[in-house]
Scaffold this motif. Structure first.
Motif, PDB file in Angstrom:
ATOM      1  N   LYS A   1      14.359  -2.381  22.421  1.00  0.00           N
ATOM      2  CA  LYS A   1      14.349  -1.702  22.822  1.00  0.00           C
ATOM      3  C   LYS A   1      14.077  -0.467  23.192  1.00  0.00           C
ATOM      4  O   LYS A   1      13.764  -0.091  24.596  1.00  0.00           O
ATOM      5  CB  LYS A   1      15.651  -2.203  23.554  1.00  0.00           C
ATOM      6  CG  LYS A   1      15.762  -4.576  23.328  1.00  0.00           C
ATOM      7  CD  LYS A   1      17.802  -4.180  24.003  1.00  0.00           C
ATOM      8  CE  LYS A   1      17.538  -5.985  23.991  1.00  0.00           C
ATOM      9  NZ  LYS A   1      19.118  -5.820  24.264  1.00  0.00           N
ATOM     10  N   ASP A   2      14.342   0.424  22.226  1.00  0.00           N
ATOM     11  CA  ASP A   2      14.147   1.853  22.882  1.00  0.00           C
ATOM     12  C   ASP A   2      12.848   1.933  22.131  1.00  0.00           C
ATOM     13  O   ASP A   2      12.495   3.233  23.229  1.00  0.00           O
ATOM     14  CB  ASP A   2      14.917   2.596  21.284  1.00  0.00           C
ATOM     15  CG  ASP A   2      16.641   2.528  21.687  1.00  0.00           C
ATOM     16  OD1 ASP A   2      16.430   1.775  22.712  1.00  0.00           O
ATOM     17  OD2 ASP A   2      16.849   2.752  20.237  1.00  0.00           O
ATOM     18  N   TYR A   3      12.313   1.026  22.015  1.00  0.00           N
ATOM     19  CA  TYR A   3      11.011   1.685  21.909  1.00  0.00           C
ATOM     20  C   TYR A   3      10.047   1.433  22.953  1.00  0.00           C
ATOM     21  O   TYR A   3       8.965   1.846  23.045  1.00  0.00           O
ATOM     22  CB  TYR A   3      10.162   1.254  20.788  1.00  0.00           C
ATOM     23  CG  TYR A   3       8.752   0.779  20.347  1.00  0.00           C
ATOM     24  CD1 TYR A   3       8.403   2.003  20.120  1.00  0.00           C
ATOM     25  CD2 TYR A   3       8.039  -0.183  21.142  1.00  0.00           C
ATOM     26  CE1 TYR A   3       6.217   1.943  20.392  1.00  0.00           C
ATOM     27  CE2 TYR A   3       6.654  -0.116  21.394  1.00  0.00           C
ATOM     28  CZ  TYR A   3       5.599   1.317  20.751  1.00  0.00           C
ATOM     29  OH  TYR A   3       4.308   1.067  20.173  1.00  0.00           O
TER      30      TYR A   3
ATOM     31  N   GLU B   1       9.294  12.301  20.630  1.00  0.00           N
ATOM     32  CA  GLU B   1      10.194  11.674  20.492  1.00  0.00           C
ATOM     33  C   GLU B   1       9.452   9.900  20.335  1.00  0.00           C
ATOM     34  O   GLU B   1      10.122   9.149  19.559  1.00  0.00           O
ATOM     35  CB  GLU B   1      10.798  11.850  21.829  1.00  0.00           C
ATOM     36  CG  GLU B   1      11.949  13.147  21.981  1.00  0.00           C
ATOM     37  CD  GLU B   1      12.145  13.574  23.053  1.00  0.00           C
ATOM     38  OE1 GLU B   1      13.088  14.549  23.702  1.00  0.00           O
ATOM     39  OE2 GLU B   1      11.478  12.740  24.765  1.00  0.00           O
TER      40      GLU B   1
ATOM     41  N   ARG C   1      10.821   4.539  14.214  1.00  0.00           N
ATOM     42  CA  ARG C   1      12.432   3.662  14.051  1.00  0.00           C
ATOM     43  C   ARG C   1      12.014   2.340  13.793  1.00  0.00           C
ATOM     44  O   ARG C   1      12.197   1.251  13.256  1.00  0.00           O
ATOM     45  CB  ARG C   1      13.722   3.891  14.959  1.00  0.00           C
ATOM     46  CG  ARG C   1      14.059   4.964  14.563  1.00  0.00           C
ATOM     47  CD  ARG C   1      14.991   5.438  15.527  1.00  0.00           C
ATOM     48  NE  ARG C   1      15.857   7.165  15.006  1.00  0.00           N
ATOM     49  CZ  ARG C   1      15.510   8.216  15.696  1.00  0.00           C
ATOM     50  NH1 ARG C   1      14.237   7.961  17.029  1.00  0.00           N
ATOM     51  NH2 ARG C   1      15.110   9.311  16.112  1.00  0.00           N
TER      52      ARG C   1
ATOM     53  N   ARG D   1      10.828   1.289  26.309  1.00  0.00           N
ATOM     54  CA  ARG D   1      12.038   2.880  26.621  1.00  0.00           C
ATOM     55  C   ARG D   1      11.206   3.919  27.178  1.00  0.00           C
ATOM     56  O   ARG D   1      10.450   4.359  27.725  1.00  0.00           O
ATOM     57  CB  ARG D   1      13.375   2.225  27.107  1.00  0.00           C
ATOM     58  CG  ARG D   1      14.386   1.475  27.271  1.00  0.00           C
ATOM     59  CD  ARG D   1      15.587   2.013  27.698  1.00  0.00           C
ATOM     60  NE  ARG D   1      16.557   2.692  26.911  1.00  0.00           N
ATOM     61  CZ  ARG D   1      17.192   1.276  25.750  1.00  0.00           C
ATOM     62  NH1 ARG D   1      17.068   0.318  26.446  1.00  0.00           N
ATOM     63  NH2 ARG D   1      17.752   1.123  24.579  1.00  0.00           N
ATOM     64  N   PHE D   2      11.320   4.336  25.925  1.00  0.00           N
ATOM     65  CA  PHE D   2      10.176   5.241  25.413  1.00  0.00           C
ATOM     66  C   PHE D   2       8.797   5.484  25.843  1.00  0.00           C
ATOM     67  O   PHE D   2       8.428   6.632  26.068  1.00  0.00           O
ATOM     68  CB  PHE D   2      10.298   5.526  23.838  1.00  0.00           C
ATOM     69  CG  PHE D   2      11.631   6.753  24.026  1.00  0.00           C
ATOM     70  CD1 PHE D   2      11.564   8.115  24.836  1.00  0.00           C
ATOM     71  CD2 PHE D   2      13.335   6.406  23.306  1.00  0.00           C
ATOM     72  CE1 PHE D   2      12.811   8.980  23.828  1.00  0.00           C
ATOM     73  CE2 PHE D   2      14.668   6.657  23.762  1.00  0.00           C
ATOM     74  CZ  PHE D   2      13.849   8.808  23.284  1.00  0.00           C
TER      75      PHE D   2
ATOM     76  N   GLN E   1      10.774   7.173  17.905  1.00  0.00           N
ATOM     77  CA  GLN E   1      11.172   5.868  18.752  1.00  0.00           C
ATOM     78  C   GLN E   1      10.343   4.699  17.587  1.00  0.00           C
ATOM     79  O   GLN E   1      10.814   3.554  17.236  1.00  0.00           O
ATOM     80  CB  GLN E   1      10.950   6.081  19.629  1.00  0.00           C
ATOM     81  CG  GLN E   1      12.181   6.403  20.523  1.00  0.00           C
ATOM     82  CD  GLN E   1      13.798   6.216  20.218  1.00  0.00           C
ATOM     83  OE1 GLN E   1      13.536   5.147  19.443  1.00  0.00           O
ATOM     84  NE2 GLN E   1      14.698   7.400  20.020  1.00  0.00           N
TER      85      GLN E   1
ATOM     86  N   ASN F   1      17.704  -3.610  18.966  1.00  0.00           N
ATOM     87  CA  ASN F   1      17.805  -2.721  19.641  1.00  0.00           C
ATOM     88  C   ASN F   1      16.633  -1.347  19.257  1.00  0.00           C
ATOM     89  O   ASN F   1      16.852  -0.948  20.512  1.00  0.00           O
ATOM     90  CB  ASN F   1      19.134  -1.713  18.703  1.00  0.00           C
ATOM     91  CG  ASN F   1      19.701  -0.273  19.751  1.00  0.00           C
ATOM     92  OD1 ASN F   1      19.693  -0.567  20.722  1.00  0.00           O
ATOM     93  ND2 ASN F   1      19.783   0.391  18.484  1.00  0.00           N
ATOM     94  N   ALA F   2      15.970  -2.108  18.909  1.00  0.00           N
ATOM     95  CA  ALA F   2      14.633  -0.891  18.004  1.00  0.00           C
ATOM     96  C   ALA F   2      13.950  -1.190  19.012  1.00  0.00           C
ATOM     97  O   ALA F   2      12.843  -0.178  20.052  1.00  0.00           O
ATOM     98  CB  ALA F   2      14.356  -1.048  16.544  1.00  0.00           C
TER      99      ALA F   2
END
Length: 361
Positions: free
Chosen positions: A120-122, A138, A145, A124-125, A142, A117-118
């Protein structure tokens, strides 16, 4: 007057009879059964070269134990069994480890989900940041995290490695191919950390650990060829000095010398006593003190120790000795027995002071 003469005569006859009876009794005591005996002279007598006593040991030997506490479920071998390297020898109850491993596996599943999950967020950001649609803060949050999730996953995997390594201490395996020589525990008993469970040796390669006095240790060098006499099997095996100790702090003033034995057909076993003969002539003062006798010949009476010798009348005579240090199965005689004086090693009957003996050839 006649009555007095008769009384004196009777008294004289009584004394004569008593004296005769005493002589007969004394003669009867000396006429006991003759005990056949075997005699030897001290081993140090007449020996020109330096000798040292020691025990034969296997080159590869180990006492197997565990770091875990638990009940022994099964011992898969018995004394005398031949085993191969990696073969399972002892199984200890490991239900607590299995539960811990299940917890670790659950933790790894959770850490992997958080990491994915982390990640994928990384990603995307990161794409938004490159398009300047996300701020630097931001992006930094990310990234932090993602790195923390990655670290937690790695920690969970290392914890699994730790648990798996502990299974090696509840499933005891052979560290090398050899023979089981001793068993120190039974099934159903508690195994404690450091407690020996089995002893294993690798046959074929043997060495002797001999003790050398400080007066002679400086004359022994590694690489020296020696002869090793194993009295129990009547064989002499060649060997080579491989190690010479430089400290006698924990060996009672004796220096340890390791001798590697060459390959031989002799049936050597660990624990046999052996005498190492070095090609070094004894010093005069050392040779004069080298009076050694086997421990089996010593007679103990409380705190006193001695041996039986043979008198000129062929009778057993107990001689008290002052003993010194022990070298294998031999003990040093400090006083009480001369180097050329024979002593009784064994007898085919009960010995006591004055018992008649005959020396066997």
């Amino acid at each position: 007057m006649k009555k007095t003469i008769y009384t004196l005569a009777l008294a004289s006859l009584g004394l004569f009879a008593t004296s005769c009876g005493s002589d007969e009794k004394k003669e009867a005591v000396n006429e006991g059964p003759v005990v056949p005996v075997r005699v030897e002279t001290p081993s140090g007598a007449g020996e020109r070269f330096l000798t040292a006593s020691g025990q034969i040991e296997a080159v590869n030997s180990a006492n197997l134990s565990t770091r875990m506490m638990g009940f022994i479920e099964d011992i898969h071998v018995k004394v005398g069994d031949k085993v191969n390297k990696g073969e399972l020898l002892v199984s200890i109850n490991n239900s607590d480890l299995q539960a811990k491993r299940a917890q670790v596996n659950a933790g790894i599943t959770e850490a992997e989900a958080a990491y994915n999950n982390a990640q994928k967020d990384y990603e995307r950001f990161k794409a938004l940041y490159e398009e300047q649609s996300a701020s630097q803060k931001e992006m930094d949050d990310q990234t932090a995290r993602f790195e923390m999730a990655k670290a937690r996953l790695e920690a969970a995997k290392q914890m699994k490695n730790e648990v798996n390594s502990q299974f090696a201490y509840v499933n005891i395996r052979a560290p090398f191919s050899g023979v089981i020589t001793n068993k120190f525990a039974e099934e159903g008993t508690m195994a404690n950390p450091g407690q020996p469970l089995l002893a294993i040796e690798s046959p074929g390669k043997f060495e002797v650990m001999a003790r050398v006095p400080e007066s002679e240790i400086s004359r022994i060098e590694t690489g020296t060829k020696v002869d090793v006499n194993v009295k129990s099997i009547g064989k002499t095996v060649p060997g080579t000095v491989t190690e010479v100790s430089t400290s006698a702090r924990n060996t009672g003033g004796q220096y340890m010398v390791k001798v590697a034995l060459e390959d031989t057909d002799a049936k050597l076993l660990s624990g046999m006593y052996a005498t190492v003969r070095f090609p070094i002539e004894k010093k005069e003062e050392t040779a004069s003190q080298a009076v050694m006798i086997p421990q089996e010949a010593i007679i103990s009476r409380g705190d006193l120790q001695g041996v039986y010798t043979v008198s000129s009348q062929n009778t057993a005579m107990l001689r008290w000795l002052r003993l010194g240090r022990t070298y294998g199965d031999q003990v040093e005689v400090l006083s009480g027995l001369n180097p050329e004086e024979a002593y009784i090693v064994s007898a085919d009957g009960k010995l006591f002071n004055g018992a008649k003996v005959s020396v066997k050839e």
